[in-house]
Scaffold this motif. Sequence first.
Motif, PDB file in Angstrom:
ATOM      1  N   PHE A  55     -34.548 -46.340  20.923  1.00 62.27           N
ATOM      2  CA  PHE A  55     -33.941 -45.848  22.008  1.00 62.27           C
ATOM      3  C   PHE A  55     -32.722 -46.332  22.551  1.00 62.27           C
ATOM      4  O   PHE A  55     -32.157 -47.388  22.090  1.00 62.27           O
ATOM      5  N   GLU A  56     -31.898 -45.369  23.405  1.00 57.39           N
ATOM      6  CA  GLU A  56     -30.269 -46.077  23.620  1.00 57.39           C
ATOM      7  C   GLU A  56     -30.374 -46.086  25.119  1.00 57.39           C
ATOM      8  O   GLU A  56     -31.153 -45.799  25.937  1.00 57.39           O
ATOM      9  N   ALA A  57     -29.429 -46.912  25.559  1.00 55.94           N
ATOM     10  CA  ALA A  57     -29.197 -47.426  26.711  1.00 55.94           C
ATOM     11  C   ALA A  57     -28.912 -46.402  27.545  1.00 55.94           C
ATOM     12  O   ALA A  57     -28.154 -45.440  27.142  1.00 55.94           O
ATOM     13  N   GLY A  58     -29.599 -46.262  28.655  1.00 59.98           N
ATOM     14  CA  GLY A  58     -29.339 -45.031  29.563  1.00 59.98           C
ATOM     15  C   GLY A  58     -30.330 -43.698  29.391  1.00 59.98           C
ATOM     16  O   GLY A  58     -30.601 -43.109  30.232  1.00 59.98           O
ATOM     17  N   SER A  59     -31.187 -43.941  28.199  1.00 61.11           N
ATOM     18  CA  SER A  59     -32.170 -42.880  28.007  1.00 61.11           C
ATOM     19  C   SER A  59     -33.195 -43.205  28.636  1.00 61.11           C
ATOM     20  O   SER A  59     -33.661 -44.251  28.704  1.00 61.11           O
ATOM     21  N   GLU A  60     -34.133 -42.119  28.646  1.00 56.23           N
ATOM     22  CA  GLU A  60     -35.344 -42.476  29.482  1.00 56.23           C
ATOM     23  C   GLU A  60     -36.574 -42.829  28.309  1.00 56.23           C
ATOM     24  O   GLU A  60     -36.468 -42.319  27.151  1.00 56.23           O
ATOM     25  N   VAL A  61     -37.024 -43.931  28.455  1.00 58.12           N
ATOM     26  CA  VAL A  61     -37.736 -44.585  27.650  1.00 58.12           C
ATOM     27  C   VAL A  61     -39.450 -43.826  27.722  1.00 58.12           C
ATOM     28  O   VAL A  61     -40.224 -44.323  28.800  1.00 58.12           O
ATOM     29  N   THR A  62     -39.650 -43.086  26.821  1.00 57.66           N
ATOM     30  CA  THR A  62     -40.924 -42.344  26.796  1.00 57.66           C
ATOM     31  C   THR A  62     -42.114 -42.907  26.179  1.00 57.66           C
ATOM     32  O   THR A  62     -43.266 -42.751  26.496  1.00 57.66           O
ATOM     33  N   HIS A  63     -41.959 -43.766  25.429  1.00 55.64           N
ATOM     34  CA  HIS A  63     -42.867 -44.458  24.658  1.00 55.64           C
ATOM     35  C   HIS A  63     -42.722 -46.158  24.417  1.00 55.64           C
ATOM     36  O   HIS A  63     -41.727 -46.637  24.774  1.00 55.64           O
ATOM     37  N   ILE A  64     -43.980 -46.794  24.313  1.00 57.05           N
ATOM     38  CA  ILE A  64     -43.813 -48.185  24.081  1.00 57.05           C
ATOM     39  C   ILE A  64     -44.119 -48.488  22.810  1.00 57.05           C
ATOM     40  O   ILE A  64     -45.215 -47.829  22.107  1.00 57.05           O
ATOM     41  N   THR A  65     -43.402 -49.182  21.863  1.00 59.06           N
ATOM     42  CA  THR A  65     -43.676 -49.459  20.704  1.00 59.06           C
ATOM     43  C   THR A  65     -43.990 -50.768  20.473  1.00 59.06           C
ATOM     44  O   THR A  65     -43.528 -52.029  20.727  1.00 59.06           O
ATOM     45  N   PHE A  66     -45.123 -50.956  19.625  1.00 63.06           N
ATOM     46  CA  PHE A  66     -45.418 -52.329  18.991  1.00 63.06           C
ATOM     47  C   PHE A  66     -45.365 -52.380  17.425  1.00 63.06           C
ATOM     48  O   PHE A  66     -46.019 -51.839  16.579  1.00 63.06           O
ATOM     49  N   PRO A  67     -44.507 -53.044  17.338  1.00 61.46           N
ATOM     50  CA  PRO A  67     -44.069 -53.545  16.065  1.00 61.46           C
ATOM     51  C   PRO A  67     -45.247 -54.066  15.165  1.00 61.46           C
ATOM     52  O   PRO A  67     -45.931 -54.874  15.751  1.00 61.46           O
ATOM     53  N   ARG A  97     -41.691 -44.905  32.505  1.00 61.31           N
ATOM     54  CA  ARG A  97     -40.594 -44.037  31.990  1.00 61.31           C
ATOM     55  C   ARG A  97     -39.255 -44.313  33.057  1.00 61.31           C
ATOM     56  O   ARG A  97     -39.471 -43.462  34.060  1.00 61.31           O
ATOM     57  N   VAL A  98     -38.581 -45.226  32.714  1.00 55.12           N
ATOM     58  CA  VAL A  98     -37.188 -45.580  33.480  1.00 55.12           C
ATOM     59  C   VAL A  98     -36.136 -45.433  32.397  1.00 55.12           C
ATOM     60  O   VAL A  98     -36.356 -45.632  31.203  1.00 55.12           O
ATOM     61  N   PRO A  99     -34.868 -45.285  32.832  1.00 57.80           N
ATOM     62  CA  PRO A  99     -33.734 -45.593  31.953  1.00 57.80           C
ATOM     63  C   PRO A  99     -33.673 -46.993  31.351  1.00 57.80           C
ATOM     64  O   PRO A  99     -33.967 -47.934  31.838  1.00 57.80           O
ATOM     65  N   ALA A 100     -33.479 -46.958  29.854  1.00 62.18           N
ATOM     66  CA  ALA A 100     -33.444 -48.123  29.186  1.00 62.18           C
ATOM     67  C   ALA A 100     -31.996 -49.010  29.641  1.00 62.18           C
ATOM     68  O   ALA A 100     -31.046 -48.171  29.798  1.00 62.18           O
TER      69      ALA A 100
END
Length: 269
Positions: A42-54, A91-94
Amino acid sequence: MPSASASLIEGNLLLRALRASDQALLAPHLEPAVYAKGATLFEAGSEVTHITFPVEQTVVTLLITTRDGRSAETATIGHEGAVGGVVSQGRVPASTHAVAQIGGLTLRIEAGRLQEAKRRSPAIDNLLARYSDCLLAQILQASACNALHPIEQRCLRWLLTLQDRIGGQTLPITHELLAAMLGVQRTYLTRILRTLQEQGLIRVGRGRITVLDRRQMEGAACECHGRVRDHFEMVLGAVYAADGLDRLEPPPAEGPGGAPERRNGTVRG
């Protein structure tokens, strides 16, 4: 629980730490995703829709990029954690740019699904709250380190952090990427790496850096790596599996030209 998710869950320490009943709440909504090296989560300012677990050796870096194009690492996350709305609750902006530093498998869950699971399970909520505290501690310590400590110590801190997350002594990292993580020019970093190599701490190769003496590196690094690691262990338990590092084999000797030495017809390293 879908078999693919069940097997991948074992590759992330946060998910693996949950009871089977709590894993079952998440598993139907966890989707495998593969990220190539350098891919953007995800990019700075974009809405984070998912949480990712490496999973396993996949590593994600959170970067701050300035208007003039320079960047610096604020946190490095591997199989001990997660990225994307973990601290901010969804879901908030990154505020940062998330990049796959070492590509590979991950498990993703939609932010709303995770929020629902947290409401249903105090154990999931508690675990992620504890991890959020640890991630914030890492970010704050990195900020202090970048401001106060010399580049040599910052470089060692970063290499130790990466080794914690992937295990092994050969780190697949280029000069360009490491320079970007530290926010310095490549030519300057090359001189720093040469100095560390002359001190017998690392061996620099094409597209890789080999850790030669972990204990001496820890002694030469600033206290920041140890403080973050201690905080993780106090809050979450021994998520870094330090005993595994102690059992690592010595790095292979290199043949002519810096290539891994061939033994019995196979390449070691």
